[in-house]
Write an enzyme that holds these catalytic residues in place. Sequence first.
Site, mmCIF file in Angstrom:
data_model
loop_
_atom_site.group_PDB
_atom_site.id
_atom_site.type_symbol
_atom_site.label_atom_id
_atom_site.label_comp_id
_atom_site.label_asym_id
_atom_site.label_seq_id
_atom_site.Cartn_x
_atom_site.Cartn_y
_atom_site.Cartn_z
ATOM 1 N N TYR A 42 0.814 -1.212 0.000
ATOM 2 C CA TYR A 42 0.000 0.000 0.000
ATOM 3 C C TYR A 42 0.849 1.265 0.000
ATOM 4 C CZ TYR A 42 -4.054 -2.928 1.149
ATOM 5 O OH TYR A 42 -5.050 -3.871 1.131
ATOM 6 N N LYS A 99 3.335 -15.349 2.665
ATOM 7 C CA LYS A 99 3.315 -16.137 1.424
ATOM 8 C C LYS A 99 4.761 -16.457 1.054
ATOM 9 C CE LYS A 99 0.966 -18.065 -1.975
ATOM 10 N NZ LYS A 99 0.206 -19.300 -1.725
ATOM 11 N N ASP A 109 -3.185 -18.183 1.935
ATOM 12 C CA ASP A 109 -4.325 -18.905 1.371
ATOM 13 C C ASP A 109 -4.839 -19.968 2.340
ATOM 14 O OD1 ASP A 109 -1.862 -20.088 0.958
ATOM 15 O OD2 ASP A 109 -2.295 -20.819 -1.055
ATOM 16 N N ASP A 130 -5.383 -6.655 5.860
ATOM 17 C CA ASP A 130 -6.592 -5.986 5.381
ATOM 18 C C ASP A 130 -7.643 -7.018 4.989
ATOM 19 O OD1 ASP A 130 -8.395 -4.143 4.442
ATOM 20 O OD2 ASP A 130 -7.141 -3.375 2.833
ATOM 21 N N ASP A 155 -11.028 -8.544 7.537
ATOM 22 C CA ASP A 155 -12.405 -8.438 7.049
ATOM 23 C C ASP A 155 -13.082 -9.809 7.037
ATOM 24 O OD1 ASP A 155 -12.331 -5.744 6.778
ATOM 25 O OD2 ASP A 155 -12.426 -5.696 4.594
#
Length: 357
Positions: free
Chosen positions: A143, A192, A224, A248, A252
């Site tokens: 970001y 990851k 994942d 992020d 959620d």
Amino acid sequence: MKEFKIAVIPGDGIGVEVTEQALKVLEKVCKKYDTKLNFTELKAGGCAIDDCGNPLPVETLEKCKKSDAVFLGAVGGPKWDDLPGKQRPEQALLGLRGGLGLYANLRPTKVFDELKSASPLKDSIIDKGVDILVVRELTGGIYFGEKGRKEVDGIYAAYDTELYTVDEIKRIAHCGFKAAMKRRKKLTSVDKANILESSRLWREVVEEVAKEYPEVEVNHLYVDNASMQLVRNPSQFDIILTSNMFGDILSDEASMISGSIGMLASASLREDNFGMYEPVHGSAPDIAGMNLANPLAQILSAAMMLEYSLGMSEAARDIENAVDVVLKEGYRTGDIYSEGAKKIGTKEMGELILSNI
């Protein structure tokens, strides 16, 4: 009498009305503990764009820097969706986080017994108990990395860069481990590392920091797999430590386990416990001003502010206990309503919390 300066940013949509209820709760509980909060209302987000053309006015950031904490409602809405990226309301959030040095985002997800029916997961899954704290790095990663557009072999393309320094990873790792020491002493680091070099560095640094917290049980999951495990067996998690983008997404996902994002608070902190506190939900302009919004996430964000930035743990517990009582008595806003409950509005919910403090 103790006094604190609180920068208040109601923002857009339902942010205004849920913030109003939370401020009333803060005033009452602080009076009980002989503490005065001096509120300064500021603009950021869409309302600031309308007012001065800037989602984060200089005055807002400067006054936030001089406060003891920042209390934020919500920003954004479809009204501003067509603006260029750097002019959108959400830039206010990035600007506040970066400008205030808020590198750690804490998002608790807890399934209240009274709201189990609102969760999309089966009872057999959530009956094991769900109490998760996502610790998300907030000012680095993709970001904030280099981004842009260019031609590649004659084809127009865009790129975003994921970059983390050792120091950035160390400080958020310490934050996660310290939180684990206060809870169930279990931390899951999500990355990851099988694909991304930035994730390989992340894992190396987390493993190094872990040596300073031998009491904490540590495991690593690829993002994942972590996303799958969150809905398969969420009770296995205590602390989830992860990067900006993964945090992020996962926070959620975790929030939906509770049944409503209208129940979930968050804190964004730095080393000195200065923080910005806001609900997880958005501005929901479609129900703004209609007395329909759930103010509990904003009220629970107020409890987090008392806990982390103002050192008022007992006052924080008073607010949390009041929320528990009201839910046990069967009162619900529309987003958490189920058959047999007592449906009420934003103002009524705020008044009920006040009456139980």
